[in-house]
Design a protein around this motif. Sequence first.
Motif, PDB file in Angstrom:
ATOM      1  N   GLY A 154      29.801  39.020  41.285  1.00 57.26           N
ATOM      2  CA  GLY A 154      29.586  40.448  41.535  1.00 57.26           C
ATOM      3  C   GLY A 154      30.614  41.025  42.484  1.00 57.26           C
ATOM      4  N   SER A 155      31.229  42.162  42.102  1.00 62.47           N
ATOM      5  CA  SER A 155      32.304  42.752  42.909  1.00 62.47           C
ATOM      6  C   SER A 155      31.904  44.104  43.471  1.00 62.47           C
ATOM      7  CB  SER A 155      33.585  42.862  42.085  1.00 62.47           C
ATOM      8  OG  SER A 155      33.463  43.879  41.113  1.00 62.47           O
ATOM      9  N   GLU A 173      33.085  39.466  37.792  1.00 66.31           N
ATOM     10  CA  GLU A 173      32.388  40.748  37.655  1.00 66.31           C
ATOM     11  C   GLU A 173      32.134  40.979  36.171  1.00 66.31           C
ATOM     12  OE1 GLU A 173      31.186  43.440  39.580  1.00 66.31           O
ATOM     13  OE2 GLU A 173      30.667  44.148  37.549  1.00 66.31           O
ATOM     14  N   VAL A 200      39.804  40.168  41.279  1.00 67.22           N
ATOM     15  CA  VAL A 200      38.519  39.978  40.617  1.00 67.22           C
ATOM     16  C   VAL A 200      38.771  39.539  39.173  1.00 67.22           C
ATOM     17  CG1 VAL A 200      36.392  41.134  39.888  1.00 67.22           C
ATOM     18  CG2 VAL A 200      37.453  41.742  42.081  1.00 67.22           C
ATOM     19  N   TYR A 235      37.401  40.148  35.894  1.00 67.83           N
ATOM     20  CA  TYR A 235      36.481  41.087  35.252  1.00 67.83           C
ATOM     21  C   TYR A 235      36.023  40.545  33.898  1.00 67.83           C
ATOM     22  CZ  TYR A 235      37.959  44.329  38.858  1.00 67.83           C
ATOM     23  OH  TYR A 235      38.201  44.912  40.069  1.00 67.83           O
ATOM     24  N   ASP A 295      25.145  40.140  42.946  1.00 67.05           N
ATOM     25  CA  ASP A 295      25.066  40.700  41.601  1.00 67.05           C
ATOM     26  C   ASP A 295      23.927  41.696  41.441  1.00 67.05           C
ATOM     27  OD1 ASP A 295      23.517  38.418  42.000  1.00 67.05           O
ATOM     28  OD2 ASP A 295      23.734  37.674  39.955  1.00 67.05           O
TER      29      ASP A 295
END
Lengths: 637, 637
Positions: free
Chosen positions: B39-40, B63, B160, B162, B207
């Motif tokens: 989770g970002s 993410e 990140v 993704y 998250d």
Amino acid sequence: MQFHLNGFHDGDPSLSEAAKGRSEFQGDIPGELDVLIIGSGPAGLTLAAQLASYPNISTRIVEQKSGPMKRGQADGISCRSMEMFNAFGFADQVMKEGYWVNETTFWSPDPEDKEKIVRIGRVQDVEDGLSEMPHIILNQARVHDMYLDIMHKSPSRLDVDYGLTMIDLKVDPQGGDYPVTVTLKHTEEEAEGSEKTVQARYVVGCDGARSAVRNAIGRELKGDYAYQAWGVMDVLAVTDFPDFRFKTIIKSANEGSILIIPREGGYLVRIYVELDQLKQRGESKDITLERVISASNNIFKPYSIDVKDVGWWSVYEVGHSITDKFDDVPDGQAADRLPHVFIAGDACHTHSAKAGQGMNVSMGDTFNLGWKLISVLNGKSAPELLHSYSNERQAVAQDLIDFDHRWARIMSAPPEEHDETNNESPLFQKHFIEHSRFTAGLSVKYRSSALTGKDTWQNLASGFEIGTRFHSAPVIRLGDAKRVHIGDTITADTRWHLYAFSGSKNPSGPDSQISKLCDYLEHDPNSPILKHNPKGDDVDSVISICGIFQQHHHKLDFESLPSLLKPLKGCFQIKDYEKIFCPDLKTGDDIFDMRGINREKGCIVTVRPDQYVAHILPLDAYDELAKFFSGFLLDKA
Amino acid sequence: MQFHLNGFHDGDPSLSEAAKGRSEFQGDIPGELDVLIIGSGPAGLTLAAQLASYPNISTRIVEQKSGPMKRGQADGISCRSMEMFNAFGFADQVMKEGYWVNETTFWSPDPEDKEKIVRIGRVQDVEDGLSEMPHIILNQARVHDMYLDIMHKSPSRLDVDYGLTMIDLKVDPQGGDYPVTVTLKHTEEEAEGSEKTVQARYVVGCDGARSAVRNAIGRELKGDYAYQAWGVMDVLAVTDFPDFRFKTIIKSANEGSILIIPREGGYLVRIYVELDQLKQRGESKDITLERVISASNNIFKPYSIDVKDVGWWSVYEVGHSITDKFDDVPDGQAADRLPHVFIAGDACHTHSAKAGQGMNVSMGDTFNLGWKLISVLNGKSAPELLHSYSNERQAVAQDLIDFDHRWARIMSAPPEEHDETNNESPLFQKHFIEHSRFTAGLSVKYRSSALTGKDTWQNLASGFEIGTRFHSAPVIRLGDAKRVHIGDTITADTRWHLYAFSGSKNPSGPDSQISKLCDYLEHDPNSPILKHNPKGDDVDSVISICGIFQQHHHKLDFESLPSLLKPLKGCFQIKDYEKIFCPDLKTGDDIFDMRGINREKGCIVTVRPDQYVAHILPLDAYDELAKFFSGFLLDKA
């Protein structure tokens, strides 16, 4: 910062949308340009960063080097330049990275033992209230980076064209729209040696002391030399000298002088070391780094310095020089001929490094020129406005050369003995304080002209001296009760600013002087706003007005104030809440007192796009106001 | 900012050199990781930004969304979060871009005509002296951008990953070095649906409220719901309501309440509008934007709002929830089992939007966890330290849920009539002031533990309450006379800080208490610095000491002070000039008075890497100091 006016946009608010046809890759230089800037030093970049906001103006900036500067030699950033950086939006970044010059200390021979130096004085470097900005030391290359960032993020996506040198420039005053012909030569790699010709409306030579542009328009740098060599080095060093992270001036009895300028980052220090008297120019070229270090150690006694790493070093000879005119119009022909070529920065004036002026005056040159060029190219002013660049800036440069001479004499005068029983501060400390306005870049005063009104009503605002820079002061913004600086309302665009300071009568009623002034400005056919603001543009796009009231901000009702002070703007016609201010009565920093505003009468302070006070007028001097603006703004088409 | 210690480097000083093997392209996720962050959002990025400085620790952050957030829903940044941002180095950028909450105003029904609202009070939003930082409103997405920038510029060049969602997580407490097995699934384009298994030492679930990590470790969000629907919208609007750019709380007689939160950029405004009481959860889903706007207009009477553009809007139901433990160690097993999975932010506690806590508490979670993970992974602390994360942060979250309940009750209480003849301020203004420490994020107080000493010597520094955040104060830095904040000495690394405040005896002689303390710390075999600082590292790399003296900075001789306060650092062993401070006697902001330091005895204030006061000890309490650090730092190998 104001943004999201025309709807919420993702991401960095300082990144403008690219104008049509503009992208990261600006492509080849077109054959015709509105403005061609030669040289990407501080002067060139200050100009390019202004022009970049106007994609309708075709601008290019060329640089003979192959890429951006990595480490510059200039480092001193005056308070005045910081104020200008604030208008560009990066003063905060410079404050964060840079060294702050807080106190300057003075050392002389110990009367007990002249072989040793002792501290004889210290002084706050920038006196209280002189500027809202500090005096900063930061590598010139970082300042370049910040300008380049503005250019990259502008609608023009302007970048420097590296690897191009100017080899020829010709002006044909009768040559139509693009009277300047410039030949550029590639200096890099595959294109090396190939040439390109560009026709330009205007060319600005920011190409340094050996300026090819200056030579092409037949102007000459005239100067004098002190026949005195100085060494300069950026060092990481260990020393027992206690003021190593203060700006410090040391005069030893027999070994010469040192100027210490601590650098950004907490460790690096620049040291200027006085070396030999020279018999002729150029004689200093054989001086070695070891010689500079050993000369320092001789001056530092009884302290010593152990140099661990040298980031950069050089030896130079003190000199000053200036050109008699900063454009291509020959003397006496100003009435018949318009300027098309300008020179700025070291191309037209050079200073000694230690007075800390070089980069600052250079940027001041093109901050003066930028808005004028844009106003003319956007059809808001007649091209005659451009004569004022040389008129204004040549006088400034001459003043600074004179200061430089005085300062050089002070630096090279023999050390004085400090008498501890005498409470007088030492003479060079006194001189330092006397000259602090020069060092801070605040000695500039433009003379009376179409752009600078007469001082008839100066007494209505004694602290805003006409012709000098608008001296900001803290205020409370009525719309959101934020303490801000009134000077923050000026950004590096071409707008003129009216600051209407209220008189003592009821300020918020329809009969108040500010209400009447706003009414005149908004509705009267003679109003400079109606006359000069292009139809369809926001009402404050040429002349912006702010109101400053005397009351506590809790005593003033926002909605009752004149509509011109809360104009509807942008595609949705949203209200601007950032044009009405009150004094900060909590801290006691009351702008009316701080700047000597006549509380009974109030006044209008008119400020130029480059932050200089242009005029002071009574709140009801409508005709004078209109006449002033007609002196340099064209009626809208 | 300190830089250039190991020689002059070109360019942006915040851009670190990439570690060996690291580049802009971080490549596939390896099969084994030290830390995997799921989770970002604010919690995940706050953690990633800390870990990114340590390229020896292999970290990835995944993410499920396809790219960075463009517009976030959270926007309130508390003073406390700003102090934390200052440690990360981007508080100044947030101050520049964000809206400053300066004053909050309160509106209630007019006693004369209850259909109309009138202003009944206003209050400074952050009381004087509460924090050196303002309360700011800025789009969450911009905060993300600033963390991403830190990660990109770190030696790790962390970015990140993704388009990856977690579908399974298993912990095997006996599973060796990498006891957590995580299965990730690609959610994007060509890789969509493909899975990847990663073994990790530690997994942190950031998250969100539907956290898969929380579910995988069998924890549950327990909460309650107020069955109250609220609308929220970010608008560009024109209104005659005068406080449209103030944080404003409006309670109408019969139409409900509004909370106005002006947004960054000067135009955009967020409006929270009280809508219906609900019979059951989820009932609000059919409410339209038109309904939210018309409800606003009903509350605003006699004012009105003309919404021109809506950047974002939503309807939500008020609720709060919390998990009873924030790691994977079952209750009662802390003695036998080490945590390997953590949850943070919305994954373990949710708050109502209007109390402005969500993003702030989430970032606070991982600012607590980050230094602990790094200390353990770098071998400086035993892994038992990690139990303290859940212990400390669960209690904080519970306190805030309680505050949230109280605040929700205040917001939904019926409006009071304000009696103009009564000088008492209105009740909800009083409540607002009472709760301002919560809103500012300053109510957190960690309980006594290995990391937080007992309050035996609290009276030596009454203004630095043990367990609360280190409350910065201005000081003058002796080395260069710059006015700075003592709190600026803390950056987001894992260092511990000792602030040695001098007593009244001669501070600079070798017999002074600070000299003796420094001598002990530098030379005694029991010194925590000698015991815990890795050989070859700079002497302040684990525990950093600053000295704060009572004298005017002109009365203190830099060179005579203990060598530990001016340590030689870096590859050239250059002196650090930024560890010795004096009070600001010019302005009168004397840190000794402001923070209640015992002037006779002085003291040592110990501060954790996350800016919380860990302990207060007398200047000569060497054994206690050593014992305190031995409680969580390992002896060096």
